[in-house]
Design a protein around this motif. Sequence first.
Motif, short mmCIF file in Angstrom:
data_model
loop_
_atom_site.label_atom_id
_atom_site.label_comp_id
_atom_site.label_asym_id
_atom_site.label_seq_id
_atom_site.Cartn_x
_atom_site.Cartn_y
_atom_site.Cartn_z
N VAL A 8 12.29 -10.51 13.98
CA VAL A 8 11.30 -10.16 12.96
C VAL A 8 11.21 -8.64 12.83
N PRO A 9 11.36 -8.12 11.61
CA PRO A 9 11.20 -6.66 11.43
C PRO A 9 9.74 -6.26 11.46
N ARG A 10 9.48 -5.07 11.96
CA ARG A 10 8.12 -4.55 11.99
C ARG A 10 8.13 -3.12 11.46
N GLY A 11 7.20 -2.84 10.55
CA GLY A 11 7.05 -1.48 10.05
C GLY A 11 5.94 -0.79 10.84
N GLN A 12 4.85 -0.45 10.14
CA GLN A 12 3.74 0.23 10.83
C GLN A 12 2.83 -0.76 11.57
N GLY A 13 3.09 -2.05 11.45
CA GLY A 13 2.26 -3.03 12.16
C GLY A 13 0.84 -3.08 11.62
N HIS A 14 0.69 -2.81 10.32
CA HIS A 14 -0.64 -2.88 9.72
C HIS A 14 -0.98 -4.25 9.18
N SER A 15 -0.21 -5.23 9.58
CA SER A 15 -0.58 -6.62 9.30
C SER A 15 -1.84 -6.95 10.10
N THR A 16 -2.54 -8.00 9.67
CA THR A 16 -3.75 -8.36 10.42
C THR A 16 -3.69 -9.78 10.98
N THR A 58 -0.12 1.62 -2.68
CA THR A 58 -1.21 0.97 -1.97
C THR A 58 -2.29 2.03 -1.72
N ASP A 59 -3.52 1.58 -1.47
CA ASP A 59 -4.59 2.56 -1.25
C ASP A 59 -4.34 3.41 -0.02
N TYR A 60 -3.74 2.82 0.99
CA TYR A 60 -3.43 3.54 2.23
C TYR A 60 -1.93 3.81 2.23
N LEU A 113 1.78 2.99 5.26
CA LEU A 113 2.44 1.69 5.41
C LEU A 113 3.91 1.92 5.09
N THR A 114 4.81 1.12 5.67
CA THR A 114 6.23 1.36 5.37
C THR A 114 6.63 0.72 4.05
N VAL A 115 7.68 1.28 3.49
CA VAL A 115 8.23 0.72 2.24
C VAL A 115 8.66 -0.74 2.49
N LEU A 155 7.02 -3.98 0.63
CA LEU A 155 7.92 -4.75 -0.24
C LEU A 155 8.08 -6.18 0.26
N SER A 156 7.76 -6.40 1.51
CA SER A 156 7.90 -7.77 2.02
C SER A 156 6.63 -8.59 1.79
N VAL A 157 5.59 -7.97 1.22
CA VAL A 157 4.39 -8.76 0.85
C VAL A 157 4.09 -8.69 -0.65
N GLY A 183 2.69 -5.56 -2.40
CA GLY A 183 2.25 -4.18 -2.57
C GLY A 183 1.48 -4.02 -3.88
N LEU A 184 0.18 -4.26 -3.81
CA LEU A 184 -0.67 -4.18 -5.01
C LEU A 184 -1.61 -2.99 -4.89
N GLY A 185 -1.96 -2.42 -6.02
CA GLY A 185 -2.87 -1.27 -6.01
C GLY A 185 -3.62 -1.18 -7.32
N ILE A 237 16.28 -8.73 6.23
CA ILE A 237 15.64 -7.47 6.61
C ILE A 237 16.07 -6.39 5.63
N ILE A 238 15.10 -5.78 4.98
CA ILE A 238 15.39 -4.70 4.03
C ILE A 238 15.68 -3.44 4.85
N THR A 239 16.83 -2.81 4.60
CA THR A 239 17.12 -1.58 5.34
C THR A 239 16.99 -0.35 4.44
N LEU A 288 -3.39 -17.22 -1.24
CA LEU A 288 -3.61 -16.26 -0.16
C LEU A 288 -2.57 -15.15 -0.27
N TYR A 289 -3.02 -13.92 -0.09
CA TYR A 289 -2.12 -12.77 -0.12
C TYR A 289 -1.87 -12.35 1.33
N LEU A 290 -0.66 -11.98 1.66
CA LEU A 290 -0.26 -11.46 2.97
C LEU A 290 -0.08 -12.52 4.05
C1 LIG Z 1 -5.62 0.25 5.96
C2 LIG Z 1 -4.79 -0.73 5.16
C3 LIG Z 1 -4.76 -0.60 3.78
C4 LIG Z 1 -3.99 -1.50 3.01
N1 LIG Z 1 -3.98 -1.35 1.67
C5 LIG Z 1 -3.25 -2.20 0.91
C6 LIG Z 1 -3.21 -2.07 -0.51
O1 LIG Z 1 -3.84 -1.20 -1.09
N2 LIG Z 1 -2.43 -2.95 -1.20
C7 LIG Z 1 -1.69 -3.92 -0.59
O2 LIG Z 1 -0.97 -4.65 -1.27
N3 LIG Z 1 -1.72 -4.07 0.75
C8 LIG Z 1 -2.49 -3.24 1.50
N4 LIG Z 1 -2.52 -3.41 2.86
C9 LIG Z 1 -1.74 -4.49 3.46
C10 LIG Z 1 -0.31 -4.02 3.73
O3 LIG Z 1 0.35 -3.75 2.49
C11 LIG Z 1 0.52 -5.05 4.46
O4 LIG Z 1 -0.12 -5.48 5.60
C12 LIG Z 1 1.89 -4.46 4.79
O5 LIG Z 1 2.76 -5.52 5.11
C13 LIG Z 1 1.80 -3.49 5.95
O6 LIG Z 1 2.96 -2.69 6.03
P1 LIG Z 1 3.51 -2.31 7.48
O7 LIG Z 1 4.56 -1.27 7.34
O8 LIG Z 1 2.42 -2.02 8.41
O9 LIG Z 1 4.22 -3.71 7.81
P2 LIG Z 1 4.14 -4.63 9.13
O10 LIG Z 1 2.74 -5.03 9.38
O11 LIG Z 1 4.84 -3.96 10.23
O12 LIG Z 1 4.97 -5.87 8.62
C14 LIG Z 1 4.41 -6.68 7.61
C15 LIG Z 1 5.39 -7.74 7.16
O13 LIG Z 1 6.53 -7.12 6.61
C16 LIG Z 1 7.72 -7.54 7.26
N5 LIG Z 1 8.60 -6.38 7.25
C17 LIG Z 1 8.36 -5.14 7.78
N6 LIG Z 1 9.40 -4.34 7.55
C18 LIG Z 1 10.32 -5.07 6.87
C19 LIG Z 1 11.62 -4.82 6.37
N7 LIG Z 1 12.19 -3.63 6.52
N8 LIG Z 1 12.29 -5.81 5.73
C20 LIG Z 1 11.72 -7.02 5.55
N9 LIG Z 1 10.49 -7.32 6.02
C21 LIG Z 1 9.81 -6.36 6.67
C22 LIG Z 1 7.24 -7.97 8.64
O14 LIG Z 1 8.13 -8.87 9.23
C23 LIG Z 1 5.90 -8.60 8.30
O15 LIG Z 1 6.08 -9.92 7.81
C24 LIG Z 1 -3.27 -2.54 3.65
C25 LIG Z 1 -3.32 -2.67 5.04
C26 LIG Z 1 -4.07 -1.77 5.79
C27 LIG Z 1 -4.12 -1.93 7.28
#
Ligand SMILES: Cc1cc2nc3c(=O)[nH]c(=O)nc-3n(C[C@H](O)[C@H](O)[C@H](O)COP(=O)(O)OP(=O)(O)OC[C@H]3O[C@@H](n4cnc5c(N)ncnc54)[C@H](O)[C@@H]3O)c2cc1C
Length: 405
Positions: free
Chosen positions: A64-72, A126-128, A131-133, A137-139, A141-143, A192-194, A400-402
């Motif tokens: 499983v790929p992980r970006g900034q781990g800002h999932s909840t 996104t508002d914050y 977060l990684t690209v 892109l894997s959820v 990305g709404l704003g 996995i998006i590179t 449900l989103y995310l």
């Molecule tokens: C403070 C905060 C503000 C936010 N604001 C918004 C907002 O305005 N709009 C919005 O739409 N969302 C928002 N989010 C939600 C956020 O967009 C998602 O949780 C996003 O997935 C987090 O990105 P991340 O880099 O932390 O990914 P992670 O939490 O690390 O990963 C999220 C998901 O993406 C997958 N993933 C990660 N990297 C890749 C990759 N390279 N290729 C394929 N899959 C990958 C992971 O497997 C996982 O399923 C917010 C979250 C937080 C905590």
Amino acid sequence: MPQVFDTMPELVGSLDTDEDSLRWAARDYGDVVHHLPAAVLRPANAADIRTAVAFARQHGLRIVPRGQGHSTGGQAQALGGVVVDMNQLGAIHDVGPDSVVVDAGARWSDVLNATLPRGLTPPVLTDYLELTVGGTLSVGGLGGASHQHGAQTDNVIELEVITPEGALISCSPSENRDVFDAVRAGRGRNGIITRARLRLVPAPDTVRWHRLRYGTVAELLEDQQHLVVTDAFDYVEGQLKVRDGEDVAELEAVSFVETTSGSGDLDDLFFREVDSETADYWDFVNRLAAGEPVLRGAGLWDSPHPWCNLLVPGTAAPAVLHQIASELGPELYSDFGLALAYPVRTDRITTPLLALPDDDIVFLVAALRYAPAGAAETVKAMQLANDVLVASTLRAGGTLYLDPL
Ligand SMILES: Cc1cc2nc3c(=O)[nH]c(=O)nc-3n(C[C@H](O)[C@H](O)[C@H](O)COP(=O)(O)OP(=O)(O)OC[C@H]3O[C@@H](n4cnc5c(N)ncnc54)[C@H](O)[C@@H]3O)c2cc1C
């Protein structure tokens, strides 16, 4: 190192199994789900990821790929499997006149730091921005610009992807379309998006930023729908919160001064008060950065965040937001929590895996709850409140989103 990895082909990066690495990969911003992986891959290049994907497939391990781990909700975790730390690959490549090529581990703030000096910006942010690209892109990305431009996944020109079979391929609307459609909003489970080529548009230097205060939730929603239909502003986002004991229903309506496509017209709206200011574009899009140290200071950044993200049909939004308005307050949100409502025009969304309710306008409704560390009962109460919101949203035809796929 677990024995299963003894036969892993040599990597340029590292495969880490130390306790710190495993704990890091088992924790996300939600701090509610904690699944320990068997290893964390820190890739030096895309070839390392290909090697690990092929190896994991051969041995029946989740990867499983992980970006900034800002999932909840543990979306970037892999119980007993391999977590790929995509932050290792975060370079910004070519910035062109209408697109930029970036590695998937780049954060949106990195993208803007490279494009704004050329007067360019991605159309939807996104508002914050930390977060990684690849993560957004894997959820989807709404704003606040999604009513005009759709999701971030609708503004991608081309992707480089490692498929679940371990092949590295390019995909776009005209090449390998099936992969392009499977990875956008694919939660990292369909590849996995590179690398990504992202669409850019002219960035304004300044924005005209109005904060409109409302007496009722119904008026706030009515104005949001009106502004979306009339396309009067470049950015539109509503929020509900309690501050200093007072209920606040607020709408941010923002015009991008030099590049705006709307009228920026506040006539015929229902607001009671307005604060308006002119701000730098960067200060506007990066406005949440100031909140992070405040939350850290209050002990609410590294603590549980049982958030709930819903896509609600426009017709059901009044009922869902009234329900949220009735539960707002310190008990279920802390003093810092709030609920956001982003209007989205469904005709702007072209991402097949972004499951939207059937309505012309839908709202991304986000209940952002902050629990203090060590308060299990508070977390439980917040989760129960989320269950109620989810049930009424699903009954009303929402989605449900995310959530994990
Ligand atoms: C403070 C905060 C503000 C936010 N604001 C918004 C907002 O305005 N709009 C919005 O739409 N969302 C928002 N989010 C939600 C956020 O967009 C998602 O949780 C996003 O997935 C987090 O990105 P991340 O880099 O932390 O990914 P992670 O939490 O690390 O990963 C999220 C998901 O993406 C997958 N993933 C990660 N990297 C890749 C990759 N390279 N290729 C394929 N899959 C990958 C992971 O497997 C996982 O399923 C917010 C979250 C937080 C905590």
